[in-house]
Design a protein around this motif. Structure first.
Motif, PDB file in Angstrom:
ATOM      1  N   PRO A 140       0.827  -1.219   0.000  1.00  0.00           N
ATOM      2  CA  PRO A 140       0.000   0.000   0.000  1.00  0.00           C
ATOM      3  C   PRO A 140       0.860   1.268   0.000  1.00  0.00           C
ATOM      4  N   ASN A 142       2.457   4.870  -0.395  1.00  0.00           N
ATOM      5  CA  ASN A 142       1.800   6.180  -0.397  1.00  0.00           C
ATOM      6  C   ASN A 142       2.068   6.909  -1.718  1.00  0.00           C
ATOM      7  N   ALA A 143       1.235   7.907  -1.980  1.00  0.00           N
ATOM      8  CA  ALA A 143       1.314   8.637  -3.250  1.00  0.00           C
ATOM      9  C   ALA A 143       2.656   9.341  -3.412  1.00  0.00           C
ATOM     10  N   ARG A 146       5.251   7.244  -5.047  1.00  0.00           N
ATOM     11  CA  ARG A 146       4.978   7.073  -6.479  1.00  0.00           C
ATOM     12  C   ARG A 146       5.408   8.288  -7.293  1.00  0.00           C
ATOM     13  N   MET A 159       5.895  -1.393  -9.198  1.00  0.00           N
ATOM     14  CA  MET A 159       4.814  -1.027  -8.285  1.00  0.00           C
ATOM     15  C   MET A 159       3.491  -1.398  -8.940  1.00  0.00           C
ATOM     16  N   PRO A 161      -0.523  -0.696  -9.672  1.00  0.00           N
ATOM     17  CA  PRO A 161      -1.344   0.512  -9.746  1.00  0.00           C
ATOM     18  C   PRO A 161      -1.951   0.803  -8.370  1.00  0.00           C
ATOM     19  N   GLU A 162      -2.151   2.059  -8.083  1.00  0.00           N
ATOM     20  CA  GLU A 162      -2.646   2.460  -6.771  1.00  0.00           C
ATOM     21  C   GLU A 162      -3.957   1.739  -6.456  1.00  0.00           C
ATOM     22  N   GLY A 163      -4.059   1.257  -5.207  1.00  0.00           N
ATOM     23  CA  GLY A 163      -5.298   0.616  -4.784  1.00  0.00           C
ATOM     24  C   GLY A 163      -5.406  -0.849  -5.167  1.00  0.00           C
ATOM     25  N   THR A 164      -4.386  -1.409  -5.826  1.00  0.00           N
ATOM     26  CA  THR A 164      -4.449  -2.820  -6.221  1.00  0.00           C
ATOM     27  C   THR A 164      -4.280  -3.699  -4.991  1.00  0.00           C
TER      28      THR A 164
END
Length: 169
Positions: A140, A142-143, A146, A159, A161-164
């Motif tokens: 998880p 953090n932004a 990224r 990485m 994709p966010e939220g995967t």
């Protein structure tokens, strides 16, 4: 017999043995050959931690496979692994990035897939001389990581994709 002077490279494979800790008796058995052991596999056991003795005993390791355990931290003595090229810590329980790894000069590959890591010391990773790839899929992150990572790093950083979410076991 191999050519004179050749060293037999030893591998210790203790994968899938339901180990909760590293068997202390192995230190005695391997006492005279620890400098020849370059790969240890302890994958898919039930390890919650590794001792500092493990790190200082097997300081010639080039590859350490610890995937599929319950590890959430590494001892500071991991810095003794000056020859380590690859470490697999995927499918463990790390919430914090094991920053001791950033002190290892020979480390080329870090696999931390499927942990709970939110923050990554991008600047320290960027300064590692040999690092070629780091796998952080299914964490998880953090932004900020990224955004900061891509312009700073010279290596492959995998990485999701966010939220995967991680795939089911």
């Amino acid at each position: 017999m191999g050519p004179a002077g050749s060293v037999c490279e030893s591998r210790e494979d203790l994968a899938e043995c339901k180990l909760v800790s590293f068997p202390i008796g192995i230190y005695k058995v391997l006492r005279n050959v620890t400098d020849q052991i370059h790969l240890i596999t302890l994958a898919n056991n039930e390890l919650k931690s590794l001792t500092s003795k493990f790190m200082t005993t097997f300081c010639q390791l080039q590859e350490l496979r610890l995937e599929g355990n319950f590890l959430h931290r590494l001892p500071n003595e991991v810095s003794a692994l000056q020859h380590l090229k690859a470490i697999d810590l995927s499918r463990n329980q790390f919430h914090d990035f094991p920053e001791q790894l950033t002190t290892l000069p020979a480390l080329e590959t870090i696999n931390l897939e499927e942990n709970e890591i939110v923050d990554v010391p991008v600047e320290k990773l960027a300064a590692m001389p040999a690092l070629r790839s780091i796998n952080l899929r299914f964490n998880p992150l953090n932004a900020e990581v990224r955004v900061i990572a891509p312009p700073l790093i010279k290596f492959d950083m995998l990485m999701s994709p966010e939220g995967t979410r991680a795939p089911p076991p």
